[in-house]
Design a protein around this motif. Sequence first.
Motif, PDB file in Angstrom:
ATOM      1  N   VAL A 142       0.839  -1.201   0.000  1.00 25.73           N
ATOM      2  CA  VAL A 142       0.000   0.000   0.000  1.00 25.73           C
ATOM      3  C   VAL A 142       0.877   1.255   0.000  1.00 25.73           C
ATOM      4  CG1 VAL A 142      -1.656   1.355   1.359  1.00 25.73           C
ATOM      5  CG2 VAL A 142      -2.024  -1.091   1.026  1.00 25.73           C
ATOM      6  N   ILE A 143       1.930   1.259   0.825  1.00 22.93           N
ATOM      7  CA  ILE A 143       2.850   2.398   0.875  1.00 22.93           C
ATOM      8  C   ILE A 143       3.524   2.597  -0.484  1.00 22.93           C
ATOM      9  CG2 ILE A 143       5.052   3.181   1.866  1.00 22.93           C
ATOM     10  CD1 ILE A 143       4.067   1.888   4.526  1.00 22.93           C
ATOM     11  N   ASP A 144       3.959   1.514  -1.104  1.00 22.30           N
ATOM     12  CA  ASP A 144       4.594   1.605  -2.426  1.00 22.30           C
ATOM     13  C   ASP A 144       3.612   2.135  -3.471  1.00 22.30           C
ATOM     14  OD1 ASP A 144       6.916   0.634  -1.329  1.00 22.30           O
ATOM     15  OD2 ASP A 144       6.744  -1.371  -2.205  1.00 22.30           O
ATOM     16  N   ALA A 145       2.383   1.648  -3.443  1.00 22.47           N
ATOM     17  CA  ALA A 145       1.372   2.105  -4.398  1.00 22.47           C
ATOM     18  C   ALA A 145       1.052   3.581  -4.172  1.00 22.47           C
ATOM     19  CB  ALA A 145       0.101   1.263  -4.278  1.00 22.47           C
ATOM     20  N   GLN A 146       0.962   3.986  -2.911  1.00 21.05           N
ATOM     21  CA  GLN A 146       0.692   5.375  -2.581  1.00 21.05           C
ATOM     22  C   GLN A 146       1.813   6.282  -3.087  1.00 21.05           C
ATOM     23  OE1 GLN A 146       0.548   6.252   1.620  1.00 21.05           O
ATOM     24  NE2 GLN A 146      -0.810   7.987   1.291  1.00 21.05           N
ATOM     25  N   ALA A 147       3.060   5.889  -2.878  1.00 23.77           N
ATOM     26  CA  ALA A 147       4.195   6.680  -3.354  1.00 23.77           C
ATOM     27  C   ALA A 147       4.181   6.780  -4.875  1.00 23.77           C
ATOM     28  CB  ALA A 147       5.506   6.068  -2.869  1.00 23.77           C
ATOM     29  N   PHE A 148       3.880   5.682  -5.536  1.00 23.06           N
ATOM     30  CA  PHE A 148       3.812   5.683  -7.000  1.00 23.06           C
ATOM     31  C   PHE A 148       2.729   6.647  -7.484  1.00 23.06           C
ATOM     32  CE2 PHE A 148       1.722   4.066 -10.832  1.00 23.06           C
ATOM     33  CZ  PHE A 148       2.770   4.121 -11.735  1.00 23.06           C
ATOM     34  N   LEU A 149       1.535   6.545  -6.891  1.00 26.27           N
ATOM     35  CA  LEU A 149       0.422   7.399  -7.313  1.00 26.27           C
ATOM     36  C   LEU A 149       0.684   8.868  -6.994  1.00 26.27           C
ATOM     37  CD1 LEU A 149      -2.580   5.120  -6.358  1.00 26.27           C
ATOM     38  CD2 LEU A 149      -1.753   5.669  -8.651  1.00 26.27           C
ATOM     39  N   GLN A 150       1.304   9.151  -5.850  1.00 20.61           N
ATOM     40  CA  GLN A 150       1.626  10.536  -5.517  1.00 20.61           C
ATOM     41  C   GLN A 150       2.622  11.106  -6.522  1.00 20.61           C
ATOM     42  OE1 GLN A 150       2.805  10.302  -1.389  1.00 20.61           O
ATOM     43  NE2 GLN A 150       0.735  10.756  -0.674  1.00 20.61           N
ATOM     44  N   GLY A 151       3.583  10.292  -6.934  1.00 17.13           N
ATOM     45  CA  GLY A 151       4.527  10.734  -7.952  1.00 17.13           C
ATOM     46  C   GLY A 151       3.835  11.039  -9.263  1.00 17.13           C
ATOM     47  N   ARG A 152       2.909  10.204  -9.634  1.00 11.69           N
ATOM     48  CA  ARG A 152       2.167  10.425 -10.879  1.00 11.69           C
ATOM     49  C   ARG A 152       1.281  11.659 -10.769  1.00 11.69           C
ATOM     50  NH1 ARG A 152       3.885   7.716 -15.230  1.00 11.69           N
ATOM     51  NH2 ARG A 152       1.798   7.670 -16.034  1.00 11.69           N
ATOM     52  N   LEU A 153       0.649  11.856  -9.596  1.00 17.10           N
ATOM     53  CA  LEU A 153      -0.216  13.021  -9.413  1.00 17.10           C
ATOM     54  C   LEU A 153       0.602  14.310  -9.375  1.00 17.10           C
ATOM     55  CD1 LEU A 153      -2.835  11.710  -6.850  1.00 17.10           C
ATOM     56  CD2 LEU A 153      -3.222  12.336  -9.231  1.00 17.10           C
ATOM     57  N   ALA A 154       1.808  14.255  -8.828  1.00 19.02           N
ATOM     58  CA  ALA A 154       2.656  15.437  -8.786  1.00 19.02           C
ATOM     59  C   ALA A 154       3.002  15.886 -10.201  1.00 19.02           C
ATOM     60  CB  ALA A 154       3.921  15.145  -7.991  1.00 19.02           C
ATOM     61  N   ASP A 155       3.078  14.958 -11.117  1.00 20.57           N
ATOM     62  CA  ASP A 155       3.420  15.263 -12.501  1.00 20.57           C
ATOM     63  C   ASP A 155       2.178  15.451 -13.366  1.00 20.57           C
ATOM     64  OD1 ASP A 155       5.367  15.715 -14.479  1.00 20.57           O
ATOM     65  OD2 ASP A 155       5.116  13.666 -15.238  1.00 20.57           O
ATOM     66  N   LEU A 156       1.011  15.437 -12.766  1.00 18.71           N
ATOM     67  CA  LEU A 156      -0.240  15.509 -13.512  1.00 18.71           C
ATOM     68  C   LEU A 156      -0.350  16.791 -14.328  1.00 18.71           C
ATOM     69  CD1 LEU A 156      -2.910  14.073 -14.075  1.00 18.71           C
ATOM     70  CD2 LEU A 156      -3.873  15.275 -12.120  1.00 18.71           C
ATOM     71  N   GLU A 157       0.010  17.915 -13.737  1.00 19.08           N
ATOM     72  CA  GLU A 157      -0.114  19.184 -14.454  1.00 19.08           C
ATOM     73  C   GLU A 157       0.789  19.209 -15.685  1.00 19.08           C
ATOM     74  OE1 GLU A 157       0.156  23.997 -13.806  1.00 19.08           O
ATOM     75  OE2 GLU A 157       0.381  22.669 -12.091  1.00 19.08           O
ATOM     76  N   ALA A 158       2.006  18.721 -15.547  1.00 18.49           N
ATOM     77  CA  ALA A 158       2.923  18.711 -16.690  1.00 18.49           C
ATOM     78  C   ALA A 158       2.448  17.740 -17.763  1.00 18.49           C
ATOM     79  CB  ALA A 158       4.325  18.338 -16.221  1.00 18.49           C
ATOM     80  N   THR A 159       1.841  16.643 -17.345  1.00 21.89           N
ATOM     81  CA  THR A 159       1.398  15.628 -18.289  1.00 21.89           C
ATOM     82  C   THR A 159       0.100  16.015 -18.978  1.00 21.89           C
ATOM     83  OG1 THR A 159       2.429  13.944 -16.936  1.00 21.89           O
ATOM     84  CG2 THR A 159       0.797  13.194 -18.514  1.00 21.89           C
ATOM     85  N   CYS A 160      -0.819  16.587 -18.229  1.00 26.67           N
ATOM     86  CA  CYS A 160      -2.169  16.806 -18.754  1.00 26.67           C
ATOM     87  C   CYS A 160      -2.517  18.273 -19.009  1.00 26.67           C
ATOM     88  CB  CYS A 160      -3.197  16.225 -17.774  1.00 26.67           C
ATOM     89  SG  CYS A 160      -3.024  14.456 -17.543  1.00 26.67           S
TER      90      CYS A 160
END
Length: 89
Positions: A54-72
């Motif tokens: 769960v911690i690993d998945a949370q870190a992965f998703l937070q990383g993806r969300l942090a880059d959301l503005e640049a990506t989308c």
Amino acid sequence: MAVEFSAVTRKHAIASLRRYTDEELDVELSDIQVASLLNFMLKEIAPAIYNKAVIDAQAFLQGRLADLEATCYEPEFVYWPKGAKVRRK
């Protein structure tokens, strides 16, 4: 959240544990002993593995969300180039 297996997964886990104890530990366990060992592992060890996942998945998703503005991100009001003047007739 308790870690639980479906009947099919439980059957495979018990068979795998039985094979491991037979081949690697040279210990023959009864069906009840193997099922008890599996229950112990699910109650004692599985939550630590689950929590780490769960911690690993949370870190992965937070990383993806942090880059959301640049990506989308899509720039707004770009039809007219900057500095272009409105031409009137």
